[in-house]
Design an enzyme around this catalytic site. Structure first.
Site, mmCIF file in Angstrom:
data_model
loop_
_atom_site.group_PDB
_atom_site.id
_atom_site.type_symbol
_atom_site.label_atom_id
_atom_site.label_comp_id
_atom_site.label_asym_id
_atom_site.label_seq_id
_atom_site.Cartn_x
_atom_site.Cartn_y
_atom_site.Cartn_z
ATOM 1 N N LEU B 247 26.238 39.670 29.670
ATOM 2 C CA LEU B 247 24.875 39.783 30.384
ATOM 3 C C LEU B 247 24.079 41.000 29.820
ATOM 4 O O LEU B 247 24.508 42.015 29.589
ATOM 5 C CB LEU B 247 24.950 40.074 31.798
ATOM 6 C CG LEU B 247 23.952 40.495 32.864
ATOM 7 C CD1 LEU B 247 22.842 39.055 33.003
ATOM 8 C CD2 LEU B 247 24.290 41.046 34.100
ATOM 9 N N HIS B 358 25.490 32.437 35.675
ATOM 10 C CA HIS B 358 25.673 33.745 36.029
ATOM 11 C C HIS B 358 26.090 33.985 37.667
ATOM 12 O O HIS B 358 26.841 34.676 37.942
ATOM 13 C CB HIS B 358 24.040 34.418 36.170
ATOM 14 C CG HIS B 358 24.281 35.849 36.518
ATOM 15 N ND1 HIS B 358 25.040 36.860 35.771
ATOM 16 C CD2 HIS B 358 23.620 36.511 37.314
ATOM 17 C CE1 HIS B 358 24.957 37.877 36.387
ATOM 18 N NE2 HIS B 358 23.953 38.009 37.314
ATOM 19 N N ARG B 393 18.789 32.742 43.541
ATOM 20 C CA ARG B 393 18.700 34.331 44.278
ATOM 21 C C ARG B 393 17.832 35.045 43.276
ATOM 22 O O ARG B 393 17.891 35.036 42.253
ATOM 23 C CB ARG B 393 20.309 34.616 43.962
ATOM 24 C CG ARG B 393 20.406 36.290 44.344
ATOM 25 C CD ARG B 393 22.136 36.569 43.905
ATOM 26 N NE ARG B 393 22.452 36.655 42.905
ATOM 27 C CZ ARG B 393 22.266 37.610 42.006
ATOM 28 N NH1 ARG B 393 21.532 38.568 42.354
ATOM 29 N NH2 ARG B 393 22.907 37.363 40.771
#
Lengths: 247, 584
Positions: B247, B358, B393
């Site tokens: 990430l 993710h 999200r």
């Protein structure tokens, strides 16, 4: 660059009669592959029985520490190409009992860690309604480096003192004690010093400095140990001069 | 119960030792110090995947911010699929939880006067993301873990893998688990169980998630009869490193980073995300929501405006204009990761990135206190779906979600356990069944014709084909057929490793079985949601359809192992469904 590299991997099964043995595996040598990628290649394609720990593969979870060519390393952050043409020795972390293959027993550290009380200690606990404890960036910088410890155990594997005297509380635990001592929010330095002033606390360290050298997160446990020795020495002088209640 | 089969009995047993699990453990110890709490984790708690979270944790604290704004950002970010009562509770409690972490020693980054510093984040209209440089999850996890060490009431079972929930007549009484060290299979009973095992990114081939993120808790609940909610919503983070999937935190864009296509053009301006400005604007361009940014990437690929890499098309994250000083102060881990894994320095060079799986918006269906439909079973964190995240999200909402709902689930489970009786004798037979299943079907079976790693790779490829950023009905159907084939084949996997000690081959086989169940739920739920909302984009149903689908989907396991999907209304309090507007 050759297209493969040989891994010499420690194998050990507790059920067997013999001690650890070495098994050789040839794995592809790719510039973006780490030692861990090599081990996973073995696990997925060659020998499903090889046992090792790993998780984040980005150098932050602390699971995959092993001795690579005799040096404690995070295998997810150690590249095969740096060892070309090989072979590369992959062994469990030194100074710990082997559980199985490349997996070592961390019980000792997990038992020692709580002894240094690695949490914020205060008498006057504010409630959260009162807001945050103020801490300036400078106060944060005072302990930040020691808060970067990922508990990977490379420093224990590198420490010659811990290798000889398993009672020694060890570099990471002492660095974490110092992390809280230096935190402006904490008032627990006295309690931690009581633990570290004992024989197996900081005194075992002969300041070899290997712990700081191998730390993948640039924590300085050797520095923490030296600071505690000074604190402890001062404490001993004070103990000689003054009764405890006056200190 | 028979000697040896039941190792211990606890009041509350938590499966998983990440942020949600540890927060729950402390909540229980503080709610009722007489309760005996166990944390069972397949890794040492400080290895949990919370450790990898980078950017920060959202909680209203700045003078110019309001709770209602955080609530609205979260609801619109969720494409109106989040439950508004849960979101309101979450936003109200997040600042308190983050302050609690501060009191427990979390080294939050500070303003010069010593107050908490906050940064911008994607989809958020105000600066409200608390951060500890760009190792927020690492610091939160270690602060929590070290704090739990002072509670004598908390017993840890480290490196112990739960294989089954013990359930009698809709009531959960504990778990069966295998100790990795010795291989010993034993039951641990409890009056209440809380699942906090994190997400399941490893269902996909290319993910930011760690090796351990195999959805174990979701699968445990699902097999025990609890439904999984909104499983079709899989978050692709727009910026992962191409080979590893590591990430590159959204904080890199929040601090001013740009996304550039192969022409050096800030392409997000072509996708209704606002106009480029030299400094970051909230809820605009690079600070848009993750679903929209990842979708924009796909369109750039279609237009031929991405660059090629050995691992597929990429765009670039440009931090060069931020300078070494800011990068070292606010994004040191980004620089460290780029230097280590890409051998580039973001101070001087462009970072190659592509979207990467993710986070799971879906999970075990719970109410606002973490309770599942099974009595005595709770869930919190990424494992659970309350739901505050709905169809998408917002970055920096997941860490406070672990704290708020970990604490809520802990308190609810503590209350339940305070009055509940011990496990009935009948669960012993279940435990014996499970021991037999593991011993006979797996450990004692002849090495089979199939290999775990092969099936896992095929599953991951299937999921990427069927449930990528854009989906179609036929592709989802084909994927489901493929997963059912793999379900058959997984029965023919044998375990070559005959050692009982640290048998990671057995562990991988059990994890694969968990992931196949979850994969089916994702695809079946995706097939039945014939609309496009948030992270679930159907090219055959391109619009949001509030008439038919302003509702959650609950995936239940049928007796024959297939998935049954039912719907559940979304809770709307004060914010009627509207258009998601970014950058205008």
């Amino acid at each position: 660059m050759a297209d493969s590299i040989r891994l010499e991997v420690t194998r050990y099964r507790p059920e067997g009669d013999s001690g650890p043995e070495v098994q050789e595996y040839d794995v592809p040598l790719r510039k973006e592959w780490t030692v861990l990628d090599g081990l996973n290649h073995v696990k997925d394609e060659v020998d499903t029985t090889l046992a090792f720990r790993w998780s984040c593969r980005m150098g932050i979870c602390g699971s995959c520490g092993m001795n690579v060519d005799g040096e404690p390393k995070l295998t997810c952050a150690t590249f095969l190409s740096d060892y070309a043409p090989g072979p590369v020795r992959v062994e469990p972390l030194a100074n710990f009992p082997i559980v199985r293959d490349l997996v070592v027993d961390l019980y000792d550290f997990m038992e020692k860690l709580p002894r240094v009380k690695p949490w914020i200690i205060r008498d006057d606990d504010l409630t959260v309604i009162d807001g945050e404890y103020l801490q300036t960036p400078e106060e944060l910088d005072a302990y930040k480096q020691f808060s970067m410890c990922i508990n990977c155990m490379l420093c224990y594997a590198a420490c010659p003192v811990y290798g000889l005297d398993p009672e020694f509380i060890g570099p990471a635990a002492i660095a974490l004690a110092e992390r809280y001592d230096l935190d402006s929010r904490d008032r627990g330095a006295r309690e931690r010093l009581d633990v570290l002033i004992e024989h197996e606390g900081v005194w075992g360290c002969t300041f070899v400095g290997e712990c700081t050298r191998v730390c993948p997160k640039h924590v300085d446990p050797a520095g923490a140990i030296q600071r505690y020795k000074l604190k402890a020495a001062k404490e001993n002088v004070m103990a000689f001069l003054l009764p405890r209640g006056a200190r | 119960m028979s000697e040896g089969l039941v190792r211990a009995a606890h009041d509350v047993l938590i499966v998983g030792g990440g942020a949600a699990g540890l927060r729950a453990a402390i909540a229980i110890a503080e709610t009722n110090p007489r309760l005996d709490v166990a944390v069972v984790s397949k890794v040492y708690p400080m290895r949990s995947h919370t450790v990898s979270a980078e950017g920060g944790a959202a909680g209203v604290i700045a003078d110019d911010d309001t709770l209602d704004e955080h609530i609205y950002d979260t609801i619109s970010g969720s494409d109106w699929l989040g439950d508004q009562d849960a979101i309101e509770a979450f936003v109200h409690e997040a600042p308190r939880e983050l302050l609690q972490l501060e009191h427990w020693g979390c080294p939050w980054s500070r303003q010069p006067d010593g107050h908490i510093a906050v940064r911008a984040f994607g989809g958020m209209k105000k600066k409200r993301t608390w951060f500890a440089a760009d190792k927020t999850g690492f610091h939160m996890l270690h602060s929590l873990f070290q704090t739990t060490l002072k509670y004598d009431a908390v017993t840890r079972y480290d490196e112990v893998f739960v294989t089954r929930l013990l359930v009698d007549d809709g009531r959960v009484h504990g778990v069966v688990a295998i100790g990795l060290f010795t291989g010993k299979i034993q039951a641990v009973t409890a009056k209440a169980v809380i699942l906090c095992t994190g997400g399941c990114g490893k269902v996909f081939p290319f993910t930011t998630n760690a090796n351990i993120n195999t959805g174990d808790g979701m699968s445990l609940a699902y097999r025990a009869g609890a439904p999984l909610k909104d499983m079709e919503f899989v978050q692709y983070h727009p910026t992962g490193l191409p080979f590893t999937g590591i990430l590159m935190t959204e904080a890199a864009r929040a601090e001013g980073g740009w996304l550039l296509n192969k022409d050096g053009y800030r392409y997000l301006q072509d996708y209704d995300l606002g106009k480029p400005s030299p400094t970051p604007e909230l809820r605009s361009m690079e600070l848009g929501p993750r679903d929209r940014l990842s979708q924009a990437f796909v369109h750039e690929v279609e237009k031929g405006r991405t660059s090629d890499s050995p691992w597929g098309p990429i765009v670039h994250l440009d931090l060069r204009h931020l300078g070494a000083e800011l990068i070292d102060a606010k994004l040191p881990f980004v620089r460290e990761l780029c230097l280590k894994y890409e051998r580039i320095d973001p101070v001087h060079e462009l970072i190659p990135v592509r979207p990467v799986v993710h986070y799971m918006m879906g999970g075990v269906h719970t109410d606002i206190d973490g309770a599942t439909p099974l009595e005595g079973l709770y869930a919190a964190g990424e494992t659970a779906c309350v739901s505050i995240n709905g169809a998408n999200r917002l970055g920096s909402n997941s860490l406070p979600e672990c704290l708020v709902f970990g604490a809520r689930a802990g308190r609810a489970a503590a209350e339940f356990a305070s009055t509940a009786g011990p496990a009935p004798a009948v669960v012993e037979a279940q435990a014996a069944d499970e021991v037999r299943r593991l011993e006979r079907d797996l450990l004692a079976a002849e090495p089979g014709a199939e290999r775990t790693s092969t099936i896992r790779q095929e599953m991951q490829a299937t999921m990427e084909d069927a449930a990528g950023i854009y989906r179609t009905g036929p592709a989802l159907t084909k994927g489901l057929d493929r997963l059912r084939e793999l379900q058959d084949r997984v029965g023919r996997v044998g375990i070559a490793d005959t050692s009982r000690s640290f048998n990671t081959e057995l562990l991988a086989a059990l994890e694969l079985a968990n992931m196949l169940d979850i994969g089916e739920c994702i695809l079946q739920s995706g097939l039945q949601r014939e609309e496009s909302r948030g992270a679930h984009q159907r090219t055959d149903f391109p619009g949001r359809d509030d008439e038919r689908f302003l509702s959650h989907q609950l995936a239940y396991r049928n007796a024959d192992g297939t998935v049954r999907v039912e719907s559940l209304p979304v809770t709307i309090t004060r914010w009627p469904p509207g258009e998601r507007i970014y950058g205008r």
